[in-house]
Design an enzyme around this catalytic site. Structure first.
Site, short mmCIF file in Angstrom:
data_model
loop_
_atom_site.label_atom_id
_atom_site.label_comp_id
_atom_site.label_asym_id
_atom_site.label_seq_id
_atom_site.Cartn_x
_atom_site.Cartn_y
_atom_site.Cartn_z
N SER A 43 79.51 -83.31 54.95
CA SER A 43 80.81 -83.96 54.97
C SER A 43 80.74 -85.48 54.89
O SER A 43 81.76 -86.13 54.70
CB SER A 43 81.57 -83.57 56.25
OG SER A 43 81.58 -82.17 56.39
N ILE A 89 80.15 -87.64 57.23
CA ILE A 89 80.92 -88.25 58.33
C ILE A 89 79.96 -88.91 59.32
O ILE A 89 78.91 -88.36 59.66
CB ILE A 89 81.78 -87.20 59.05
CG1 ILE A 89 82.80 -86.62 58.07
CG2 ILE A 89 82.48 -87.80 60.27
CD1 ILE A 89 83.51 -85.39 58.60
N HIS A 136 79.98 -89.41 62.85
CA HIS A 136 80.76 -88.93 63.98
C HIS A 136 80.76 -89.94 65.11
O HIS A 136 79.79 -90.67 65.32
CB HIS A 136 80.20 -87.59 64.47
CG HIS A 136 80.38 -86.50 63.46
ND1 HIS A 136 81.58 -85.83 63.32
CD2 HIS A 136 79.54 -85.97 62.55
CE1 HIS A 136 81.45 -84.92 62.35
NE2 HIS A 136 80.22 -84.99 61.87
N VAL A 179 54.27 -78.93 50.60
CA VAL A 179 53.13 -78.70 51.49
C VAL A 179 52.87 -77.20 51.55
O VAL A 179 53.75 -76.42 51.90
CB VAL A 179 53.39 -79.29 52.88
CG1 VAL A 179 52.29 -78.88 53.85
CG2 VAL A 179 53.51 -80.80 52.81
N ILE A 206 68.14 -80.24 62.70
CA ILE A 206 69.06 -81.37 62.61
C ILE A 206 70.30 -80.96 61.81
O ILE A 206 70.34 -81.10 60.59
CB ILE A 206 68.38 -82.60 61.96
CG1 ILE A 206 67.00 -82.86 62.57
CG2 ILE A 206 69.28 -83.82 62.09
CD1 ILE A 206 66.98 -83.25 64.02
N CYS A 244 79.18 -93.63 31.28
CA CYS A 244 80.10 -92.67 31.91
C CYS A 244 81.49 -93.29 31.89
O CYS A 244 81.73 -94.30 32.55
CB CYS A 244 79.65 -92.38 33.34
SG CYS A 244 80.87 -91.47 34.30
N CYS A 279 85.27 -85.43 34.01
CA CYS A 279 84.64 -84.57 33.00
C CYS A 279 83.34 -83.97 33.53
O CYS A 279 82.72 -83.16 32.86
CB CYS A 279 84.41 -85.33 31.69
SG CYS A 279 82.89 -86.26 31.61
N CYS A 290 79.07 -87.64 29.42
CA CYS A 290 77.91 -88.53 29.63
C CYS A 290 76.60 -87.76 29.86
O CYS A 290 75.53 -88.35 29.72
CB CYS A 290 78.17 -89.49 30.78
SG CYS A 290 78.31 -88.68 32.38
#
Lengths: 124, 909
Positions: free
Chosen positions: B50, B52, B54, B177, B341, B406, B443, B448
């Site tokens: 998101s 964000i 927090h 790894v 995490i 673009c 687009c 592009c």
């Protein structure tokens, strides 16, 4: 009464420095030139000196601001400076092709001023 | 790489956590290697979330989530200015729709206070209306957290990574790894498909893969469940319906479906939350998306789906007990986990990095701070965000800003190329998309995408089928049937350096010699070289049997070159280097730095003018001192005069021609000063440029002083003695505002010297044989770069020979030498070109030599001998240093010659 002038021959690298004597606009005597070509040059140079004219004129809408020009034939030496001065005010529009006449019969002479290169028009 | 790399710390995982740790560790004198299995950073959880920052009221007090969230939020305030990370402190609202929800708000407020979140307050319904006008009328109150923000997660990850790399860390992409190497209960390194990397400390920041990484070390303490969240993204053209991030009241599984702005002005909705089996399952589902839509509509009932531009899913890395798992492995020494995490991981990342650093310190890693840590990061101005003047400025810095790649997001070629070559380079289509936004607009890369792919291929020197979307095997295109397209440098049979008269004739000569592909490289804006500014006539008497102006002579050659499709011309392009194996490095406005290979090279760079410094004229240094050629360009091509009262030093032809030109343009030319007792110009020019206009020529004179503060105000002229020493009592002053120098030309051979071409100390050009072949095989030279000519006609002749020989060399047809004879300048001769003759079987024809006299002579004998045998004897009426002498030797006379060829000029007895 004849007038004598020193004239350097420009025909070959020798560069003979000769004397030309004139009376009433005609060559009456000359010495110092070692070949026929030199003598002919000296006569022409003494009686009717001619020069090619090269200069630039302004261009509108071209890729460059100036267009180099050349006379279609040699013109009298004494009129070169005046012609160049007059051509300074000429403006031509791009595109121009090499060989195109940009100014006909300059100063009433039988000589045209022609573009000596292509000059494309500018897009933006 | 197949060997073993040694480092202090290996970080596994190039997401926001791994890169933040790398950056934090790069503050210390450590060797750090970050390994990412994908071809780019930010490819896992960090890529799809998101975005964000927090505030920190969600997590239960005392958890790692709670403390690191609040700390992380604080750290971003510093990082914003330090690293220029794109973020906005827009605040967040948790919206209660009923009294049950209101109770939750009270709980969150209390929790937030415990966690140390500042400025939390519960906002009543009436105030909510003005804060978020589009919010559902059913909202009865909300928890306002002004310290919440939004951030571009790509930008944050890349900022951390770039800062780390700038401070010495190494980022290795495509390094999965496969093994963790352990000895005596401690890690000693990792194995990748590119080789082993030795390190005593390994940080596991592998996101949803952290459990697998731990398992490689026999550590089963980390168990990660991937929890998918789906999103919808709206176009920026949608009047952004919300100002801050809107949450519903949270559930046990997640914070609920959010409606929020992105830093780029889009609106996003999502995510839902469903556990999935695969850590690679990023698919969106119809049911999931409708769940997201109906969830969002609870907060924003009128949201229209017409402006949706894309949908995507991300995976949260959920650990067993829901909190972050940060700490040393209970099984193996030296392995540190930074795993589990999930939200608020993006916010917490910089704080997690601090914690991991402390854990490493406690585990025995010596942390010595660097004195030269660079906290900042190079900023990239975005063309889109500039005002018109800023855009001009960017274009001036890099002309690639003039090309928009673009259209939707207004991204320039410079921005894309810049990221391809950045400190943490983007080598995938999506890597460029996330960094530059090319392809993020309406687009979605339809326009592009192919262009960006081509830029990648061009910049990386690979074929297009090597270009990937994002992951290891995500190749975008397949080669067509038939011949393979190569990305190797372009090859030309003959590459000609310089598009002046020599280069043009050499290019045409190469074609006559059978070359199929010829390239002419010109540094100026057009072909023709110096002839374009030589508007006077007198060119071409030998070559075209008529007198042409310089531009016309050039035009004829340009027309011939342009009419031949096998000759390619590049303008505005400078050759930077020619290697002895004929790789030609160039840089030009249209192509940038690139390389071509050549079967043979013709050097045709011309010459430059000797300057005031080179002849050491003393005096002031005011404006108004020009070389004659520079002044000629100004007058004839730009239309400006270098002065109105002009003195010319040196009687070379350009100086004489300029004396006439300036006179015709209305300037007064006060005189031409020549140190030698004879002129260096053609007689014709003495007559037609000086005598015609009464311009005095001061032979055996020089300029001993230049005066003036702003402009030139005058020069002092003095006569010189036979040794060219000025005679003080002969001094006189000329009141002028301009001094033109016509004091000689120097072949421009810096490039040749770099290539290893042997130069002649007298001509200052390459030493060549009759083919104009230099000392470097396959490198030829012609025109004024070889020796200064006075007639362009000879330049053309000589260059045609060089071009033909180059073509023969490229086709392996240049005859092999049986012997080589030097051509030596004897009495009275300054220099002869070519400097050697190679004897080959069946030579045939004649060889033309160009020479200069050392001093002026009248009635002299030119004699050419080899081993006492006369090859040529010719009487010359005159020999001047200023006029090149041309002679030819029949090759039949040379076929059996064994001794050096001597050329001399002696006065007739």
């Amino acid at each position: 009464m004849s007038v004598s002038r020193k004239l350097i021959c420009i025909i070959c690298p020798l560069g003979c420095v000769g004397d030309v004597s004139m009376r009433d606009g005609h060559v009456v005597q000359m010495h110092g030139y070692v070949c026929e070509r030199g003598k002919n040059y000296a006569v022409a140079e003494a009686t009717n000196p001619l020069r090619m004219l090269t200069t630039t004129v302004r261009v509108e809408g071209g890729t460059l601001p100036l267009l180099p020009v050349v006379s279609s034939a040699p013109l009298p030496k004494d009129s070169v400076a005046a012609c160049v001065c007059m051509l300074a005010d000429i403006v031509v529009s791009a595109p121009v092709r090499e060989g195109e006449i940009v100014y006909p019969k300059v100063m009433g002479l039988n000589v045209d001023i022609i573009a000596s290169r292509n000059l494309p028009a500018r897009a933006l | 790489m197949g060997g073993t790399l040694k480092t202090d710390v290996v970080i596994i995982g190039g997401g926001v956590v791994g890169t933040a740790i790398a950056r934090e560790l790069s503050r210390y004198n450590l060797k750090i290697v970050l390994l990412e299995r994908h071809p780019d950073l930010c490819m896992g959880t960090s890529r799809a979330n998101s975005g964000i920052l927090h505030a920190g009221y969600d997590a239960v007090a005392g958890t790692k989530k709670a403390t690191l969230n609040v700390r992380g939020n604080l750290l971003y305030r510093q990082l914003e200015s330090e690293l220029g990370i794109r973020l906005k402190w827009v605040g967040s609202l948790v919206v209660a729709l009923d009294h049950h929800g209101l109770a939750t708000l009270e709980e969150l407020l209390e929790r937030g206070k415990q966690n140390g979140v500042p400025k939390l307050e519960i906002v009543p319904q009436n105030l909510l209306r003005t804060m978020e006008p589009y919010l559902t009328p059913e909202a009865i109150a909300a928890l306002w957290a002004p310290t919440a923000g939004i951030v571009s997660p790509f930008d944050a990850t890349l900022a951390f990574a770039e800062s780390a790399v700038q401070n010495g860390a190494t980022v290795l992409l495509g390094y999965e790894v496969t093994e963790i190497l352990i000895k005596d209960g401690a890690v000693i390194g990792v194995t990748t498909k590119h080789g082993d990397i030795r390190a005593s400390y390994i940080v596991n920041a592998a996101g949803v893969h952290a459990g697998q990484v731990a398992a490689l070390a026999g550590d089963d303490s980390v168990s990660i469940t991937p929890r998918k969240g789906e999103y919808l993204l709206f176009d920026t053209s949608l009047e952004c319906a919300v100002k801050s991030v809107l949450f519903p009241t949270p559930t046990k599984l997640s914070k609920g479906i959010v409606v929020g702005p992105t830093v780029h002005g889009n609106l996003f909705i999502g995510p839902n939350a469903h556990n999935v089996n695969s850590p690679d399952d990023l698919s969106t589902t119809a049911s999931g998306l409708s769940e997201v839509i109906s969830g969002a509509r609870k907060l924003l009932p009128n949201i229209s789906l017409n402006s949706v531009i894309t949908q995507f899913a991300g995976l949260r890395a959920v650990a067993e007990h829901d909190d972050f798992v940060i700490g040393v492995s209970p099984v193996v020494r030296g392995l540190i986990h930074a795993s589990g995490i999930q939200s608020p991981g993006l916010t917490a990342a910089p704080a997690i990095a601090e914690v991991v650093t402390e854990i490493l310190r406690e585990a025995g890693l010596a942390l010595i701070p660097k004195t030269n840590f660079l906290p900042g990061r190079q900023q990239r101005p975005s063309f889109r965000e500039q005002d018109p003047l800023g855009r001009k400025r960017l274009f001036a810095q890099n002309p690639l800003h003039g090309r928009i790649i673009c259209r939707c997001e207004t991204v320039t070629e410079a921005e894309i190329v810049g990221e391809i070559h950045a400190l943490c380079p983007a080598h995938t289509l999506d890597g460029l998309k996330t960094r530059t936004r090319a392809g993020m607009g309406r687009c979605q890369g339809g326009f592009c995408g192919p262009r960006v792919s081509s830029l990648l291929a061009r910049e990386l020197d690979v074929p297009l089928n090597a270009i990937r979307k994002d992951k290891e095997e995500s190749f975008l295109y397949f080669p067509r049937r038939g011949a393979e397209l190569e990305a190797s440098p372009l090859h030309y049979d003959v590459v000609v350096i310089g598009g002046g008269p020599a280069g043009l004739a050499a290019g045409l000569g190469a074609r006559q010699g059978g070359a199929k592909r010829v390239l002419i490289i010109e540094r100026d804006r057009e072909l023709g070289g110096i002839l374009n500014q030589c508007i006077h006539n007198g060119f071409g008497l030998h070559r075209f049997s008529q007198e042409l102006t310089g531009p016309t002579y050039a035009q004829r050659y340009i027309d011939m070159v342009r009419a031949d499709p096998a000759i390619t011309v590049v303008l505005d392009t400078t050759v930077l280097k020619v290697t002895p194996d004929r790789r030609v490095s160039v840089s030009g406005s249209a192509h940038g730095p690139t390389t071509v290979t050549a079967g043979a090279v013709v050097l045709a760079m011309g010459c430059r003018e000797r300057t005031r410094g080179a002849i050491r004229i003393p005096g002031d240094r005011p404006a108004g001192v020009f070389t004659a050629g520079a002044a000629q360009r100004m007058v004839n091509m730009e239309g400006y005069l270098p002065g109105r009262r002009v003195v010319v030093l040196g009687s070379g032809d350009i100086g004489l021609i300029m004396a006439r030109r300036l006179t015709l343009e209305g300037a007064k030319v006060l005189g031409v000063v020549e140190i030698m007792p004879y002129s260096n110009g053609l007689t014709r020019n003495i007559v037609q440029c000086l005598e015609d206009f009464g311009v005095p020529l001061y032979l055996s004179h020089t300029i001993v002083d230049v005066r003036g503060n702003d402009r030139v105000t005058g020069v002092t002229v003095a006569r010189v003695d036979a040794n060219r020493i000025p005679l003080p009592d002969s001094e006189f002053h000329l009141d002028c505002d301009c001094l033109l120098l016509s004091v000689g030309l120097i072949p421009e051979n810096e490039l040749s010297r770099d290539t290893g071409v042997r130069l002649d100390p007298v001509t200052l050009g390459p030493v060549v044989d009759q083919y104009r072949h230099t000392s470097v095989p396959g490198v030829f030279a012609a025109g004024n770069v070889l020796h200064v000519h006075d007639l362009v006609d000879y330049v053309s002749d000589e260059s045609a020979i060089a071009g033909q020989s180059a073509a023969a060399f490229a086709a392996d047809r240049l005859p092999t030498a049986c012997a080589s004879l030097y051509v030596r300048a004897g009495d009275g001769v300054k220099a002869v070109v070519p400097q050697s003759v190679v004897i080959v079987p069946h030579m045939g024809g004649t060889i033309r030599f160009y020479m200069r006299a050392a001093i002026p002579l009248r009635r002299c004998i030119l004699s050419v001998t080899s081993g006492g045998r006369k090859l040529l004897m010719r009487k010359l009426p005159i020999a001047k240093p200023s006029e090149m002498i041309v002679f030819e030797i029949d090759t039949s006379a040379l076929e059996h010659a064994k001794d050096d060829i001597f050329v001399s000029l002696t006065e007739e007895a």
